[in-house]
Design an enzyme around this catalytic site. Structure first.
Site, PDB file in Angstrom:
ATOM      1  N   CYS A  37      -2.087  -9.217  -2.620  1.00  0.00           N
ATOM      2  CA  CYS A  37      -1.394  -7.824  -3.163  1.00  0.00           C
ATOM      3  C   CYS A  37       0.034  -7.858  -3.024  1.00  0.00           C
ATOM      4  O   CYS A  37       0.806  -7.695  -1.723  1.00  0.00           O
ATOM      5  CB  CYS A  37      -2.050  -6.778  -2.150  1.00  0.00           C
ATOM      6  SG  CYS A  37      -1.251  -5.043  -2.532  1.00  0.00           S
ATOM      7  N   CYS A  40       1.619  -4.845  -1.250  1.00  0.00           N
ATOM      8  CA  CYS A  40       1.262  -4.937   0.267  1.00  0.00           C
ATOM      9  C   CYS A  40       2.581  -5.718   1.040  1.00  0.00           C
ATOM     10  O   CYS A  40       3.004  -5.264   2.093  1.00  0.00           O
ATOM     11  CB  CYS A  40       0.092  -5.478   0.444  1.00  0.00           C
ATOM     12  SG  CYS A  40      -1.281  -4.601  -0.263  1.00  0.00           S
TER      13      CYS A  40
END
Length: 286
Positions: A37, A40
């Site tokens: 991700c 993230c």
């Protein structure tokens, strides 16, 4: 992995201890993330910086959602990153996606205890004991020490209203930053100020009722009665009086009937009584 003492990985095995139990003492921000991700990875250093900035007043727990799928599912994580704030063992706030540090800090400030909050608690204790002067002094001290804690402003306004000092309370609420204009507590307190001003220096409730019965067209007294009813918790009676003012003279005292109903709606919030009375008000307006 961050080298901060306030940032750590958690798994399903230690989540109860390191998040749920620890959040009884200090807020814990749980970051649900994954290796693949990109957002993230962008968010992680922002959360690390915040944890360090708060110096132990906030902990950041990281959950690898690919590894801890059951934990992610338990907390309804559907996209990454998802960040949930735990206080007292429960989720009290959350956000998804990358957010600027300023927005996250604003969210956190609603929940992280401040030194001025201790003064707020002391003030509440003094007020409950009947020592209003001491409570007001504590709140004014808290505001001076921590002018950015607007929870102090709300407590002070609430206490001023209860003491009948509605003009000062309203002035204080109007001076809050513009972003608080739509805050539910601010709107509730401003509505209370409006109603208190409408029935200022009014006689007791029973006397107001007797006067209105004797002189139904005395809309000034009916306005006082409406406000007094609502402040006494008799919402339907008060709203019925405001509707009657609208029926008799919609323009009375700068549309006092409509303004009073709107104030009552603010105080009631999501109460089921709002919808039918809002419909009645609309019908009278149109």
């Amino acid at each position: 992995m961050s080298d901060s003492p306030y940032v750590f990985d958690v798994t399903a095995a230690d989540f109860a201890e390191r998040v749920l139990q620890r959040s009884q003492q200090v807020p814990v921000l749980v970051d649900f993330w994954a290796d693949w991700c990109g957002p993230c990875r962008m968010l992680a250093p922002v959360l690390d910086n915040l944890a360090n900035a708060y110096g132990g007043k906030l902990l950041v727990a990281k959950v690898n959602s690919d590894v801890e799928q059951a934990l992610a599912n338990q907390y309804g994580v559907r996209s990454l990153p998802t960040v949930k704030l735990f206080v007292g063992g429960a989720v009290v706030d959350e956000f998804m996606g990358v957010q600027p540090e300023s927005a996250i800090r604003e969210l956190l400030e609603r929940h992280i205890p401040r030194e001025s909050d201790a003064l707020r608690e002391q003030a509440r204790t003094q007020a409950d004991a009947g020592d209003v002067d001491a409570a007001l002094a504590l709140l004014r001290r808290a505001r001076e020490d921590d002018p950015d804690n607007h929870r102090v402003d709300l407590d002070l306004a609430d206490l001023l209203i209860r003491q009948g000092q509605t003009a000062e309370a309203e002035q204080q609420l109007r001076a809050l930053p513009a972003k608080y204009a739509e805050d539910a507590d601010v709107k509730r307190l401003l509505a209370t100020c409006q109603l208190a001003a409408q029935q200022a220096d009014a006689p007791p409730l029973d006397e107001l009722r007797a006067r209105v019965t004797a002189q139904p067209d005395d809309l000034d007294t009916r306005e006082q009665l409406a406000a007094a009813c609502i402040l006494a918790g008799e919402y339907e009676a008060g709203m019925d009086e405001y509707l009657d003012i609208m029926r008799r003279d919609r323009q009375h005292n700068d549309e006092a009937g409509r303004r009073g109903l709107l104030a009552a709606f603010e105080l009631l919030g999501n109460d089921e009584r709002v919808t039918p009375y809002r419909r009645k008000m609309f019908n009278l307006m149109h």
